[in-house]
Design a protein around this motif. Structure first.
Motif, short mmCIF file in Angstrom:
data_model
loop_
_atom_site.label_atom_id
_atom_site.label_comp_id
_atom_site.label_asym_id
_atom_site.label_seq_id
_atom_site.Cartn_x
_atom_site.Cartn_y
_atom_site.Cartn_z
N UNK A 4 0.86 -1.18 0.00
CA UNK A 4 0.00 0.00 0.00
C UNK A 4 0.89 1.23 0.00
N UNK A 5 0.54 2.21 -0.84
CA UNK A 5 1.32 3.45 -0.96
C UNK A 5 0.66 4.57 -0.16
N UNK A 6 1.51 5.44 0.40
CA UNK A 6 1.06 6.56 1.20
C UNK A 6 1.88 7.80 0.88
N UNK A 7 1.34 8.98 1.19
CA UNK A 7 2.05 10.25 1.08
C UNK A 7 2.00 10.95 2.43
N UNK A 8 3.12 11.43 2.90
CA UNK A 8 3.24 12.08 4.21
C UNK A 8 2.64 13.48 4.16
N UNK A 9 1.69 13.76 5.09
CA UNK A 9 1.08 15.09 5.17
C UNK A 9 1.53 15.85 6.42
N UNK A 10 2.22 15.18 7.33
CA UNK A 10 2.72 15.83 8.54
C UNK A 10 3.97 16.63 8.17
N UNK A 27 4.65 -4.83 15.34
CA UNK A 27 5.13 -5.93 16.19
C UNK A 27 4.01 -6.81 16.72
N UNK A 28 2.76 -6.39 16.57
CA UNK A 28 1.62 -7.21 16.98
C UNK A 28 1.30 -8.30 15.96
N UNK A 29 1.97 -8.29 14.81
CA UNK A 29 1.66 -9.23 13.73
C UNK A 29 2.83 -10.15 13.44
N UNK A 30 2.49 -11.34 12.95
CA UNK A 30 3.50 -12.34 12.59
C UNK A 30 4.12 -12.08 11.23
N UNK A 31 3.39 -11.40 10.36
CA UNK A 31 3.86 -11.15 8.99
C UNK A 31 5.15 -10.35 8.98
N UNK A 32 5.90 -10.52 7.89
CA UNK A 32 7.07 -9.69 7.64
C UNK A 32 6.56 -8.38 7.07
N UNK A 33 6.86 -7.27 7.75
CA UNK A 33 6.32 -5.98 7.34
C UNK A 33 7.49 -5.03 7.08
N UNK A 34 7.47 -4.42 5.90
CA UNK A 34 8.56 -3.52 5.50
C UNK A 34 8.01 -2.17 5.09
N UNK A 35 8.86 -1.16 5.22
CA UNK A 35 8.54 0.18 4.75
C UNK A 35 9.61 0.56 3.73
N UNK A 36 9.17 1.07 2.59
CA UNK A 36 10.08 1.36 1.48
C UNK A 36 9.97 2.84 1.13
N UNK A 37 11.13 3.49 1.04
CA UNK A 37 11.19 4.90 0.66
C UNK A 37 12.41 5.10 -0.23
N UNK A 38 12.17 5.59 -1.44
CA UNK A 38 13.25 5.87 -2.41
C UNK A 38 14.24 4.71 -2.53
N UNK A 39 13.73 3.54 -2.82
CA UNK A 39 14.55 2.35 -3.05
C UNK A 39 15.29 1.86 -1.82
#
Length: 89
Positions: A4-10, A27-39
């Motif tokens: 899912x893509x997002x744009x920062x408004x703060x 950390x409440x989830x078992x899934x592997x969760x990543x955040x990607x910014x500019x490669x």
């Protein structure tokens, strides 16, 4: 895998307080969760990784999740981003 893509408004960007809230949610989830910014990719379960990305105001980023609870994880993370006023509702 879900992404899912997002744009920062703060104006402060993704700063320490909301980043720590996101990490706690991830950390409440078992899934592997990543955040990607500019490669650059960071584990969303690591506050140091998230902060190292330095995502500023007006920039876009992506959250990905892969695992048994990936759908729930991304939904809750999206709601958290909105609640923390980092992205548009």
């Amino acid at each position: 895998m879900i992404e899912k893509n997002f744009n920062v408004i703060d104006e402060a960007g993704v700063h320490a307080r909301p980043a720590s809230v996101l990490v706690n949610v991830a950390n409440d989830y078992k899934s592997e969760i990543k955040i990607i910014y500019k490669e650059k990719t960071a584990n969303l379960k690591s506050i140091l990784g998230v902060m190292a990305l330095g995502i500023p105001f007006g920039e876009g980023f992506t959250i990905t999740a892969e695992g048994t609870d990936e759908v729930e994880a991304v939904k809750e993370l999206e709601e958290t981003l909105k609640t923390e006023r980092l992205v548009n509702a």
